[in-house]
Write a protein that holds these residues in place. Structure first.
Motif, PDB file in Angstrom:
ATOM      1  N   LEU A  81      78.632  32.030 116.838  1.00  0.00           N
ATOM      2  CA  LEU A  81      77.821  31.222 115.676  1.00  0.00           C
ATOM      3  C   LEU A  81      76.369  31.024 116.296  1.00  0.00           C
ATOM      4  CD1 LEU A  81      80.280  28.424 114.846  1.00  0.00           C
ATOM      5  CD2 LEU A  81      80.378  31.104 113.542  1.00  0.00           C
ATOM      6  N   VAL A  82      75.870  31.280 117.451  1.00  0.00           N
ATOM      7  CA  VAL A  82      74.381  31.655 117.947  1.00  0.00           C
ATOM      8  C   VAL A  82      73.772  32.943 117.646  1.00  0.00           C
ATOM      9  CG1 VAL A  82      73.289  31.259 120.124  1.00  0.00           C
ATOM     10  CG2 VAL A  82      75.110  29.197 119.477  1.00  0.00           C
ATOM     11  N   ASP A  83      73.204  32.138 116.010  1.00  0.00           N
ATOM     12  CA  ASP A  83      72.706  34.062 115.678  1.00  0.00           C
ATOM     13  C   ASP A  83      71.012  33.475 115.479  1.00  0.00           C
ATOM     14  OD1 ASP A  83      72.501  35.796 114.192  1.00  0.00           O
ATOM     15  OD2 ASP A  83      74.395  35.686 113.228  1.00  0.00           O
ATOM     16  N   TYR A  84      71.141  34.741 115.946  1.00  0.00           N
ATOM     17  CA  TYR A  84      69.293  34.128 115.805  1.00  0.00           C
ATOM     18  C   TYR A  84      68.496  35.501 114.700  1.00  0.00           C
ATOM     19  CZ  TYR A  84      69.370  31.945 119.963  1.00  0.00           C
ATOM     20  OH  TYR A  84      69.656  30.830 121.210  1.00  0.00           O
ATOM     21  N   SER A  85      69.232  35.801 113.902  1.00  0.00           N
ATOM     22  CA  SER A  85      69.460  36.869 113.306  1.00  0.00           C
ATOM     23  C   SER A  85      68.325  36.521 112.115  1.00  0.00           C
ATOM     24  CB  SER A  85      70.558  37.758 112.775  1.00  0.00           C
ATOM     25  OG  SER A  85      71.445  36.937 111.615  1.00  0.00           O
ATOM     26  N   GLY A  86      68.520  34.621 111.608  1.00  0.00           N
ATOM     27  CA  GLY A  86      67.872  34.763 110.220  1.00  0.00           C
ATOM     28  C   GLY A  86      66.395  34.137 111.093  1.00  0.00           C
ATOM     29  N   GLN A  87      66.362  34.062 112.162  1.00  0.00           N
ATOM     30  CA  GLN A  87      64.831  33.248 112.607  1.00  0.00           C
ATOM     31  C   GLN A  87      63.521  34.532 112.161  1.00  0.00           C
ATOM     32  OE1 GLN A  87      64.837  30.584 113.106  1.00  0.00           O
ATOM     33  NE2 GLN A  87      67.175  30.825 113.171  1.00  0.00           N
ATOM     34  N   PRO A  88      62.525  34.091 111.696  1.00  0.00           N
ATOM     35  CA  PRO A  88      61.449  34.786 111.583  1.00  0.00           C
ATOM     36  C   PRO A  88      61.298  35.727 113.041  1.00  0.00           C
ATOM     37  CG  PRO A  88      61.139  32.697 111.002  1.00  0.00           C
ATOM     38  CD  PRO A  88      62.526  32.551 111.930  1.00  0.00           C
ATOM     39  N   LYS A  89      61.074  37.513 112.246  1.00  0.00           N
ATOM     40  CA  LYS A  89      60.975  38.294 113.256  1.00  0.00           C
ATOM     41  C   LYS A  89      59.217  37.873 113.798  1.00  0.00           C
ATOM     42  CE  LYS A  89      64.487  40.164 111.888  1.00  0.00           C
ATOM     43  NZ  LYS A  89      65.472  40.221 112.269  1.00  0.00           N
ATOM     44  N   GLY A  90      58.890  38.760 114.728  1.00  0.00           N
ATOM     45  CA  GLY A  90      57.729  38.727 115.208  1.00  0.00           C
ATOM     46  C   GLY A  90      57.301  37.730 116.307  1.00  0.00           C
ATOM     47  N   GLN A  91      58.348  36.241 116.920  1.00  0.00           N
ATOM     48  CA  GLN A  91      58.330  35.657 117.257  1.00  0.00           C
ATOM     49  C   GLN A  91      59.217  35.586 119.185  1.00  0.00           C
ATOM     50  OE1 GLN A  91      60.373  31.813 116.190  1.00  0.00           O
ATOM     51  NE2 GLN A  91      61.321  32.719 114.900  1.00  0.00           N
ATOM     52  N   SER A  92      58.420  34.955 119.861  1.00  0.00           N
ATOM     53  CA  SER A  92      59.148  35.472 121.101  1.00  0.00           C
ATOM     54  C   SER A  92      60.450  34.243 120.814  1.00  0.00           C
ATOM     55  CB  SER A  92      58.767  35.340 122.735  1.00  0.00           C
ATOM     56  OG  SER A  92      58.234  33.545 122.370  1.00  0.00           O
ATOM     57  N   PHE A  93      61.277  35.291 121.886  1.00  0.00           N
ATOM     58  CA  PHE A  93      62.872  34.109 122.134  1.00  0.00           C
ATOM     59  C   PHE A  93      62.635  31.916 122.383  1.00  0.00           C
ATOM     60  CE2 PHE A  93      66.842  33.099 124.850  1.00  0.00           C
ATOM     61  CZ  PHE A  93      67.080  33.053 123.593  1.00  0.00           C
ATOM     62  N   ARG A  94      61.260  32.151 123.630  1.00  0.00           N
ATOM     63  CA  ARG A  94      61.454  31.494 123.246  1.00  0.00           C
ATOM     64  C   ARG A  94      60.609  30.396 122.527  1.00  0.00           C
ATOM     65  NH1 ARG A  94      58.755  32.988 127.218  1.00  0.00           N
ATOM     66  NH2 ARG A  94      60.325  32.322 129.077  1.00  0.00           N
ATOM     67  N   SER A  95      60.478  31.044 121.570  1.00  0.00           N
ATOM     68  CA  SER A  95      59.845  30.251 120.287  1.00  0.00           C
ATOM     69  C   SER A  95      60.687  29.997 119.476  1.00  0.00           C
ATOM     70  CB  SER A  95      58.142  31.474 119.619  1.00  0.00           C
ATOM     71  OG  SER A  95      58.270  30.412 118.612  1.00  0.00           O
ATOM     72  N   MET A  96      61.781  30.986 118.979  1.00  0.00           N
ATOM     73  CA  MET A  96      62.669  30.577 118.420  1.00  0.00           C
ATOM     74  C   MET A  96      63.847  29.062 119.337  1.00  0.00           C
ATOM     75  SD  MET A  96      64.251  34.525 117.012  1.00  0.00           S
ATOM     76  CE  MET A  96      64.417  35.167 118.611  1.00  0.00           C
ATOM     77  N   VAL A  97      64.065  29.512 120.587  1.00  0.00           N
ATOM     78  CA  VAL A  97      64.625  28.330 121.029  1.00  0.00           C
ATOM     79  C   VAL A  97      63.890  26.695 120.821  1.00  0.00           C
ATOM     80  CG1 VAL A  97      65.436  27.269 123.304  1.00  0.00           C
ATOM     81  CG2 VAL A  97      65.062  29.761 123.253  1.00  0.00           C
ATOM     82  N   SER A  98      62.316  26.763 120.622  1.00  0.00           N
ATOM     83  CA  SER A  98      61.814  25.553 120.410  1.00  0.00           C
ATOM     84  C   SER A  98      62.670  24.831 118.823  1.00  0.00           C
ATOM     85  CB  SER A  98      60.511  25.730 120.885  1.00  0.00           C
ATOM     86  OG  SER A  98      60.089  26.469 120.181  1.00  0.00           O
TER      87      SER A  98
END
Length: 520
Positions: A81-98
């Motif tokens: 369930l920890v799925d980042y596929s729906g997050q905006p493209k082009g950002q770093s993993f660090r940015s997605m975590v925040s």
């Protein structure tokens, strides 16, 4: 692999309105904190709140944040369930975590053998940009030294096993792919004091069945990795069980050394009227240790203005030694009130200091304070001035320890503000306040006093709950309430607009798919 090459570290920094961190070694400045509460004293023919009122004084340090590394958390947790596929493209993993991870609800115990704190907190993943709508939660465990320094990579040796911290607790989580709010929530941790090498108990609630959404209480042993679902024998399960306040009852004779851990843990299940559960730690079976009952005539004759408020679970309860109370065990804790007064649709949450006492068969409340906000220790000036601001949710989560060595009389307490911080403050003078309660200064206590204690418990509880409603109205103005209503209206309109936009997008997507199908 996700991009983690950049040098910055993502921490669960508190919001801008929160204090800067205060090192624990600098927390020697205590601010005086006047406190008013209601004592369980013998009043003929019933009691009103002013007759039970008892002023006192505590002192509190400025709180500090017990932080963690959200990037480390995200990298250490693997779950479908920890799925980042729906997050905006082009950002770093660090940015997605925040933007997808949060942390709250800290709780801690002192491990005397190791000279460290074991701290647990709820960490959660959300994927739609809304922090209060998480997909799944986990419990993160950390080790801190006596000065609250995080000991990353700490190895704890327990009964031949080596356990490395920090880590996510290995709790089995029922889930499906179409829901939210899965995993353990509202973690509390308790330990049986005075037992050699006792294993702590982590208590939490969790959805046990994704289909029915039934939420149950559970315990987890963090060293032996043992999870137990709690259930009340001969009782129909509620859709949602939560807010159970844990405590261990020590031997009545304080000189008796308990060499082996207790098989049972107690929970204050309900506050008004009092209901106490006794649960077996191995199989999770719970039975009623006490259920308070008031005669109908007493209910009719003693009614306080406590409408609009309710008291629920907060911290664990910890034993406190009191003189002149032979045959009794007393505990202190911080439950919380929830009141809808003052802020429109937004509830105000505040903790209260409570003293719970038992003779082994009956339980009663010897003292409960008014609603507390602890001054500037936890909240900013703006939050104190406007109780409907971000500080309207102030919860006490855990009493970590009461330090009575050399007369220190200091209690370490974990708090959460606005469901987004993990704060710690030290409070001085709780033991002295309890010891000076009028009923604790009598030369002796008799079994014949029980009925008085039980009857006045109801008055004490209703006065304490009423104080939360009074606090809410005293700290809000008509202008603030109207401003809050307008903000709520704007937010509701934004949500509706977003929903319409999503509906429009789905319709366009369906039309596009239909066009492609028609073209072969």
């Amino acid at each position: 692999m996700p991009d983690t090459s950049a040098s910055e570290v993502v921490h669960d920094k508190p919001p801008q309105w929160f204090h800067s961190n205060v090192p624990a070694t600098h927390l020697d400045a205590f601010e005086e904190l006047p406190i008013s509460g209601f004592a369980n004293i013998r009043i003929p023919d019933g009691a009103d709140c002013e007759q039970l009122r008892l002023p006192g004084t505590l002192a509190v340090t400025e709180s500090f944040d017990v932080g963690d590394d959200l990037l480390d958390i995200a990298e250490s947790v693997e779950h479908p369930l920890v799925d980042y596929s729906g997050q905006p493209k082009g950002q770093s993993f660090r940015s997605m975590v925040s933007k997808t991870w949060g942390r709250m609800a800290g709780s801690s115990v002192w491990l005397e053998k190791y000279g460290v704190y074991l701290t647990v907190s709820r960490v959660y993943f959300y994927d739609k940009g809304v922090r209060h709508w998480p997909v799944i939660s986990f419990i993160r465990a950390q080790i801190h030294d006596a000065s609250w320094n995080h000991l990353k990579g700490y190895k704890l040796e327990w009964q031949g096993e080596t356990i490395t911290f920090p880590r996510a607790l290995d709790i089995p989580i029922p889930y499906d792919n179409g829901g939210a709010f899965y995993g353990p929530e509202d973690p509390r941790i308790a330990i049986e004091e005075g037992v050699p090498d006792a294993e702590p108990v982590v208590i939490f609630n969790m959805v046990e069945d994704p289909k029915t959404k039934v939420r149950s209480m559970h315990t987890f042993r963090p060293f032996s990795n043992y999870t137990t679902k709690l259930y009340i024998e001969r009782s129909t399960a509620n859709m949602a069980e939560k807010n159970w306040s844990p405590f261990f009852i020590p031997p009545v004779n304080a000189t008796v050394e308990r060499k082996y851990p207790n098989h049972y843990i107690h929970f204050l299940y309900d506050y008004h009227p009092l209901k106490v559960l006794r649960c077996h730690l191995a199989n999770g079976a719970c039975s009623w240790a006490y259920q308070q009952d008031f005669p109908a005539a007493y209910y009719k004759a003693h009614k306080h203005n406590d409408t609009g408020g309710v008291m629920r679970g907060g911290t664990n309860f910890v034993p406190i030694n009191v003189q002149n109370r032979l045959g009794l065990s007393s505990f202190v804790g911080f439950p919380r009130t929830h009141t809808d007064a003052g802020c429109g649709n937004e509830a105000i949450y505040r903790p209260e200091l409570m003293v719970l006492t038992t003779n082994g068969t009956h339980f009663w409340v010897d003292y409960s304070s008014q609603a507390l906000d602890f001054g500037h220790s936890l909240l900013t000036h703006a939050q104190i001035e406007d109780a409907c601001d971000s500080g309207r949710i102030l919860l006490a989560n855990s009493i970590t320890r009461i330090d009575d060595v050399n007369g220190r009389d200091e209690t370490t307490v974990f708090f959460t503000v606005a469901d987004s911080t993990v704060q710690v403050a030290r409070i001085r003078g709780i033991r002295q306040l309890v010891q000076e309660l009028p009923q604790f200064n009598s030369l002796s206590w008799q079994e014949s006093d029980i009925q008085w204690n039980l009857n006045v418990t109801r008055d004490v509880m209703e006065c304490s709950i009423q104080s939360a409603t009074d606090y809410a109205w005293a700290n809000t103005t008509p202008a603030q309430i109207e401003e809050r209503r307008k903000k709520e209206q704007v937010e509701e309109e934004k949500k509706k607009a977003a929903a319409e936009e999503e509906k429009k997008k789905l319709k366009e997507d369906k039309e596009l798919v239909a066009q492609k199908d028609a073209m072969g």
